[in-house]
Each structure stands twice: as structure tokens, then as C-alpha cells.
Enzyme design. Structure first.
Site, short mmCIF file in Angstrom:
data_model
loop_
_atom_site.label_atom_id
_atom_site.label_comp_id
_atom_site.label_asym_id
_atom_site.label_seq_id
_atom_site.Cartn_x
_atom_site.Cartn_y
_atom_site.Cartn_z
N GLY A 31 -0.23 -9.71 8.36
CA GLY A 31 -1.18 -8.90 9.10
C GLY A 31 -0.80 -8.95 10.57
N ALA A 32 -0.80 -7.79 11.20
CA ALA A 32 -0.21 -7.67 12.55
C ALA A 32 -0.86 -8.57 13.59
CB ALA A 32 -0.27 -6.21 12.99
N CYS A 138 -5.27 -2.32 1.99
CA CYS A 138 -4.63 -3.56 2.47
C CYS A 138 -5.69 -4.52 3.01
CB CYS A 138 -3.55 -3.24 3.50
SG CYS A 138 -2.40 -4.62 3.79
N ASP A 207 -0.11 -1.46 11.89
CA ASP A 207 0.94 -2.37 12.33
C ASP A 207 1.57 -1.89 13.63
OD1 ASP A 207 0.78 -2.72 9.23
OD2 ASP A 207 1.57 -4.56 10.11
N LYS A 218 0.27 -0.23 6.10
CA LYS A 218 0.68 -0.58 4.74
C LYS A 218 1.00 0.65 3.90
CE LYS A 218 1.20 -3.83 3.41
NZ LYS A 218 2.59 -4.39 3.42
O1 LIG Z 1 -0.54 -3.39 6.89
C1 LIG Z 1 -1.14 -4.42 7.13
C2 LIG Z 1 -0.63 -5.76 6.74
O2 LIG Z 1 0.62 -5.69 6.08
P1 LIG Z 1 1.29 -7.06 5.54
O3 LIG Z 1 0.34 -7.65 4.56
O4 LIG Z 1 2.57 -6.58 4.90
O5 LIG Z 1 1.53 -7.94 6.73
C3 LIG Z 1 -2.41 -4.38 7.93
O6 LIG Z 1 -3.15 -3.23 7.64
C4 LIG Z 1 -2.06 -4.36 9.43
O7 LIG Z 1 -1.12 -5.37 9.72
C5 LIG Z 1 -3.29 -4.56 10.30
O8 LIG Z 1 -3.80 -5.86 10.10
P2 LIG Z 1 -4.65 -6.57 11.26
O9 LIG Z 1 -5.77 -5.65 11.59
O10 LIG Z 1 -5.12 -7.87 10.67
O11 LIG Z 1 -3.73 -6.74 12.42
#
Ligand SMILES: O=C(COP(=O)(O)O)[C@H](O)[C@H](O)COP(=O)(O)O
EC number: 5.3.1.29
Length: 331
Positions: A31-32, A138, A207, A218
Site C-alpha cells: 500500500g502506497a 484493493c 499509487d 491496483k
Molecule cells: O493499489 C493499492 C495497493 O497495492 P499493493 O497491495 O500491490 O501494494 C492501493 O490502492 C494503493 O497503494 C493506495 O493505498 P494507500 O491508500 O494505503 O496508500
């Protein structure tokens, strides 16, 4: 452990940095926003534990640590943005000064990141009405922050949670929502269009956001957004400004990570398909982790600085990342 080998030009980084890089690459940290936070923390640890005997050696170690973290996953721009932010704060004439400024800067980054998510959540919650049903894809902490703030405002929210193959991050979303008491309907990705009829919003994270307002998130987000547009369901993207991708202002595209075949097709399942020819190279598997949703399929990008139509996000991007970028370790 830190080691410096000026003789052969290689610089080893602290074991904690290597561990964090492994955790990001293997998606134990994912997650980013979470990746950005972990990267800033790892730089702080590197700074704290550095055994460098000169300012130049300290800076080399920090830059090498940043490069190690950067080379884990390519799509979430929050990672290079975090590294660049911390390294830009590395100032001073002595190792002690450099250590102090770097750790303070990392701390400031992490505090701001947390606060930005809270603020973004409050802004995003204004788009959610009492009784709304939200479809998620996601697991996004920024998106969940909007739901959390709506719940704190006393609104009742229900969720339709897409499973999100192949890694099933939808389960993490479902777990969090159930902890908050939100009624959850979990559906396989292929059922999304059917259940859009019951949704008032699609709510996803990002991301990276490109200068033209495209949303990189995602894999499956773009198909969901197209279907939502067709069904008249607004698409809301929750993304802190750390997700804005400055390089796209000069036309660079965002690299879409391709992940291992085994996530989609484990070896034993591959054997079921090509049992008679185990080395059959006529069966290939593609596993892109992210896709690009064009701005015309997005209704609003919610940031801690307010909500924006995707086409206008470039104004904010210019304001925040006006200067040139370069590689994070070349600050
Ligand atoms: O696509 C993903 C995670 O992909 P992966 O599981 O491949 O890392 C999330 O939608 C974004 O990263 C945003 O997350 P956040 O809002 O927590 O930054």
C-alpha cells in the site's frame, strides 16, 4: 550493522534497511502510504545507526539506503517522494548534525503523512451521506480514512468489497471495516458490475496520480471505473498529495509493476494445465499489479488539500513539486 568499504566503492546499508526493502518487495509491507512511511522510518534508522566517520561517508550511506529502498517496487510514487523529502532535509557540516537533521526530517515526514490522511478522510467523508453504500477495490488506507471519518460523523455506511485477485487485499479491507462495525458484502471481482447497481460510490486509493489526472491503482480499478461510469456511480479517488507523480509533468509515464506468475498460477495448477509437457513455454501468464484509469472516468480526487476534478490536479502538482525532481538519492 553499517560497513563502509571506500576501497572498492561499495557501501553497505544497515540490516534494517535491507529488511524493510525485502518486506516491501515481498509485499509484507504494502500500500502506497504504508510503503512511504516504512521507507522514511528505515532512513531514520540508517541515520541513527550510521557508523560513518565523515560527513561524506554518512551521505553515501543514506543515498545507498535510499536506492536500496527505491529499487523494490516501481509504481507507487509515494516511495521516491518520501525518500526525496527525507534526503532533502539531510543538512549539516558534521556527522552529528547530519544525523540529527535526517532523523528529524524523517519524523516530520511520518507525522505529516499521518495527519494528511486524517485531513483527507474528513474532506472525503463530506461526499458520503448517511446510509450510503460504497464499493471498494484493493486495500487503501486513504480510502478507508474517508469511511472512518464518515462513521465518526455518525453516518451509517455499508460496503461492497471487491476481493481483488490475485492477492486478495479485499480481505484486509473487509477485516478493517468489520472492526468498525460496517456491514460488508464481499464479492469476487467479476461480480462488481452486477453489484454496482446497489452502490452509491466507488471509492479507491491510488499509487500514483499523473499530471493529466490519470489514476494509477491496483489492477482492475480502470475496468471498475468504466463500469461505474456506465452505471452512473461516481468514482472517488482518495489520495494524499504524496501520490502525485511529479515526473509526469514532463511527460514521463508511470511504470506498471509486473509480478511473478506464481501469484496467479501456482506451479501445481500450471501442471494441471500442461501436465503432458511440464516445460511447455506456450503457456505464459501476465500479472500486472496496477492499471491506469483515465481522468474522464474519475469524478473527484480527494487529497488533504481539498478535492479536485482530475483534470485540475496538475495545478496542485506544480505548486507542490515545482522544482525538478531527479532520482531520490541525487538531491
Ligand atoms: O493499489 C493499492 C495497493 O497495492 P499493493 O497491495 O500491490 O501494494 C492501493 O490502492 C494503493 O497503494 C493506495 O493505498 P494507500 O491508500 O494505503 O496508500
Amino acid at each position: 550493522m553499517n560497513e563502509n568499504h571506500p576501497s572498492d566503492g561499495t557501501v553497505d546499508v544497515d540490516a534494517a534497511v535491507v529488511d524493510t526493502a525485502d518486506d516491501i518487495a515481498e509485499m509484507r509491507i504494502r500500500g502506497a502510504a504504508t510503503i512511504a512511511d516504512a521507507a522514511a522510518e528505515a532512513l531514520a534508522i540508517q541515520a541513527e545507526r550510521s557508523d560513518a566517520d565523515s560527513p561524506a561517508a554518512f551521505q553515501r550511506q543514506l543515498r545507498t539506503a535510499a536506492k536500496t529502498l527505491y529499487e523494490t517496487r516501481p509504481t507507487a510514487v509515494s516511495l521516491p517522494n518520501a525518500l526525496r523529502y527525507v534526503l532533502r532535509g539531510m543538512e549539516g557540516e558534521t556527522v552529528a548534525d547530519l544525523r540529527e537533521t535526517t532523523t528529524a526530517r524523517a519524523e516530520e515526514f511520518r507525522t505529516d503523512l499521518e495527519q494528511a490522511q486524517v485531513t483527507l478522510g474528513e474532506i472525503g467523508a463530506n461526499r458520503l451521506r448517511d446510509g450510503d453504500v460504497v464499493m471498494t477495490h484493493c486495500h487503501s488506507t486513504d480510502a478507508l480514512s474517508c469511511i472512518e471519518a464518515a462513521l465518526e460523523d455518525g453516518k451509517e455506511i455499508e460496503a461492497i468489497v471487491k476481493e481483488t485477485r490475485p492477492r486478495k487485499q479485499g480481505h484486509i479491507t473487509a477485516r478493517q471495516l468489520r472492526e468498525w462495525g460496517v456491514p460488508v458484502t464481499l464479492v469476487v471481482d467479476n461480480a462488481a458490475r452486477r453489484y454496482l447497481d446497489e452502490a452509491d460510490h466507488v471509492l479507491v486509493g491510488a499509487d500514483s496520480i499523473a499530471a493529466d489526472g490519470s489514476v494509477i491503482n491496483k489492477i482492475g480499478t480502470s475496468g471498475l471505473a468504466v463500469n461505474a461510469r456506465e452505471r452512473g456511480v461516481p468514482v472517488m479517488v482518495a489520495a494524499q498529495t504524496i501520490k502525485l507523480h511529479p515526473d509526469t509533468m514532463t511527460g514521463q509515464t508511470v511504470e506498471i509493476e509486473m509480478r511473478a506468475e506464481e501469484e496467479v498460477l501456482p506451479p501445481e495448477e500450471r501442471a494441471d494445465i500442461v501436465a503432458d509437457a511440464p516445460n511447455d513455454d506456450g503457456l505464459s501468464v501476465e500479472n500486472p499489479a496496477f492499471d491506469v484509469t483515465p481522468p474522464r472516468h474519475v469524478d473527484a480526487i480527494v487529497t488533504e488539500r481539498g478535492q479536485f476534478p482530475p483534470e485540475s490536479i496538475v495545478t496542485l502538482m506544480r505548486e507542490l513539486f515545482g522544482e525538478t525532481t531527479g532520482e531520490p538519492w541525487e538531491v
